[in-house]
Design an enzyme around this catalytic site. Structure first.
Site, PDB file in Angstrom:
ATOM      1  N   LYS A 170     -20.893   1.808  -0.540  1.00 47.49           N
ATOM      2  CA  LYS A 170     -20.294   0.840   0.390  1.00 47.49           C
ATOM      3  C   LYS A 170     -19.781  -0.398  -0.342  1.00 47.49           C
ATOM      4  CE  LYS A 170     -23.044   2.426   4.328  1.00 47.49           C
ATOM      5  NZ  LYS A 170     -24.255   2.215   5.146  1.00 47.49           N
ATOM      6  N   GLY A 199     -24.249   7.868  -1.520  1.00 45.21           N
ATOM      7  CA  GLY A 199     -24.738   7.284  -0.274  1.00 45.21           C
ATOM      8  C   GLY A 199     -24.284   5.848  -0.099  1.00 45.21           C
ATOM      9  N   SER A 200     -25.154   5.044   0.510  1.00 47.59           N
ATOM     10  CA  SER A 200     -24.752   3.697   0.918  1.00 47.59           C
ATOM     11  C   SER A 200     -24.452   2.754  -0.229  1.00 47.59           C
ATOM     12  CB  SER A 200     -25.840   3.082   1.810  1.00 47.59           C
ATOM     13  OG  SER A 200     -25.901   3.763   3.049  1.00 47.59           O
ATOM     14  N   THR A 201     -24.872   3.087  -1.472  1.00 43.67           N
ATOM     15  CA  THR A 201     -24.496   2.232  -2.603  1.00 43.67           C
ATOM     16  C   THR A 201     -22.976   2.220  -2.782  1.00 43.67           C
ATOM     17  OG1 THR A 201     -24.878   4.101  -4.086  1.00 43.67           O
ATOM     18  CG2 THR A 201     -26.668   2.512  -3.857  1.00 43.67           C
TER      19      THR A 201
END
Length: 521
Positions: A302, A298-300
């Protein structure tokens, strides 16, 4: 006749002499194994995580047990040692077994009772060792456990078994047919055991304690169903300072399962079903989620997209990104949506990271391009590029623990397709591929340590019986992934995610007096 007799004597005393001497020696000598002490496992501050304690083993010499005594011997041993009588009787009556270990890790109290029964020279008691774990379940998935034969079956115990186990010694003595020591024992000899090496880990038990304490509370607070995992790594070296996977288990009783699992097992209708449920529950509790379970980061992820984009010059701190809540991507019928459905509006690069904006990161990924994005994912350790562009790729960190799983990535043909950008878009904010938590923390460490991908490890050194180091592990740089300048910029942006401001999604992790960077997911 005398010629034939002389030839036979010559044959026995010269030609077959060595073989016959060995057979004779084996009949009137009795060897007893001297068990080597297994090396300790200790943390980076010298605290003992695993050690051997003194117990005993019961050794049987069937040829030294008279036929009339076999029933009594089997009856008493099966009672004291809680063993199956028929099985014990079968073994003590065996004409094929010269010597065997009936049971290991027997208590002193049980041995004292056996001695008092005076079962004869066919029953012996020898020193043995049993593994003890002073911290019970703490760091159980890193330390691992041993079986009743003192062989490592999981964790460091298994991975470094050859160094830990040492070499057994032997005590030789001459006996008569009844197992009684001979008065003049010319064959007596003692060959000492060589104890195993102590293993010094990188684990810090103080940090490990707080990690597990916090994880346990999080599981309760958020009603987590599938357990939880966490890793603490020194970003500059790759040392694992703590590694936790919940739920855990007591290393001293590694076959026992939780009360919840027992409740499910007890409801099974058949013995076969119960055994299967028990085996499944044991495997589940032994599984180290941090390196064996894959998931969508997920967004980690990014952080990785941000790092490669800055390194390639695809973005800068002066860039701005608009977010209306969604973005259309080639190859997708439905648009990619941001978690904030109303959109974030106009924002700088730092704000896009602070807001964890999906739309902004899709645009950032597009600026990097599929080919370069794929190569950076290889450099960060998420896949191993091959010449076969149609192959679905995977990779592992190579940590010195067993059970590590590999990532699952698209093939190069699929990811880099000119007609479909949906894979690139999804990967930019960490979706539709899977990696392990260990892979993520290793890659993120490279983003913030100056740009070097480090090899993760849990064992620092091996020490011999005298405390001398026979092996020292040095930090290993796998490769440089980004520049020091880029890494410094990434650190500054991630600090704004957590820092004392109203915009960062990670501001709850801020601690006064400390500089903390991070990324929510």
């Amino acid at each position: 006749f005398f010629l034939a007799l002389l030839i036979r004597i010559f044959w026995l005393q010269v030609i077959d002499a060595k073989e016959l001497q060995q057979k004779a020696l084996s009949q009137w000598t009795r060897p007893t194994t001297v068990t080597a002490e297994r090396g300790m496992i200790i943390d980076c501050n010298g605290q003992t995580l695993a050690k051997d304690g003194p117990v005993y083993k019961i050794v049987i010499w069937p040829n030294s047990i008279s036929e009339s005594d076999r029933v009594r011997v089997a009856t008493e041993l099966s009672r004291v040692l809680d063993l199956n009588y028929e099985r014990v009787l079968e073994r003590v009556s065996s004409g094929k077994l010269r010597e065997f270990i009936l049971k290991r890790q027997v208590s002193k109290e049980a041995c004292d009772e056996i001695r008092s029964l005076q079962l004869g020279g066919g029953v012996g008691i020898s020193p043995d060792t049993k593994r003890y774990y002073p911290y019970s379940s703490l760091a159980c998935h890193v330390i691992g456990f041993v079986g009743t034969d003192n062989i490592g079956l999981d964790g460091v115990e298994a991975q470094y078994n050859s160094a830990l186990c040492g070499t057994d010694g032997k005590y030789m003595r001459a006996t008569n047919a009844y197992g009684t020591d001979l008065l003049f024992n010319q064959y007596e000899g003692y060959y000492g055991a060589k104890n195993g090496c102590d293993v010094v880990t990188t684990i810090d038990m103080s940090i490990q304690h707080y990690v597990e304490k916090t994880l346990n509370q999080a599981v309760k607070d958020y009603d987590i169903k599938n357990g939880a995992g966490a890793i603490v790594m020194d970003v500059n070296t790759g040392k694992i300072l703590a590694m936790a996977s919940l739920g855990g288990y007591d290393l001293n009783n590694f076959l026992d399962v939780s009360d919840e699992a027992k409740s499910v097992i007890d409801k099974a209708s058949t013995e076969e079903e119960k055994n299967q449920l028990l085996a499944d529950a044991q495997r589940l509790q032994w599984r180290n989620k941090t390196l064996s379970d894959t998931y969508e980061p997920g967004s980690t992820f990014k952080i990785i997209t941000l790092s490669m984009a800055l390194e390639e010059g695809a973005v800068s701190l002066n860039d701005s990104f608009g977010c209306g809540g969604s973005v259309q991507v080639q190859g997708r019928t439905a648009p990619v949506r941001c978690w904030k459905t109303t959109g974030h509006g106009g924002q700088t690069l730092t704000q896009a990271v602070q807001h964890s904006c999906n739309v902004a990161f899709v645009n950032i990924g597009m600026r990097v391009g599929a080919e370069k994005f794929y190569k950076y994912c290889d450099a960060f350790g998420f896949l191993n590029l091959t010449d076969d562009s149609s192959e679905q790729l995977t990779a592992k960190t190579g940590i010195d623990l067993g059970g590590e799983s590999g990532s699952i990535w698209w093939s190069r043909d699929v990811f880099c397709s000119e007609k479909n950008k949906s894979q690139l878009a999804a990967a930019s904010f960490g979706q539709t591929f899977t990696i392990t938590p260990l892979q993520l923390i290793t890659a993120v460490s490279a983003c913030v340590n100056g740009g070097n991908l480090m090899q993760p490890y849990v064992v620092e050194s091996l020490l011999d019986e005298d405390g001398n180091a026979v092996y020292n592990r040095k930090p290993t740089v796998v490769r440089r992934v980004i520049s020091e300048e880029t890494s410094k910029t990434v650190c500054g942006i991630l600090e704004q995610v957590v820092g004392d401001n109203k915009e960062g999604t990670g501001r709850n992790a801020a601690v006064p007096g400390y500089r903390i960077g991070g990324k929510t997911g």
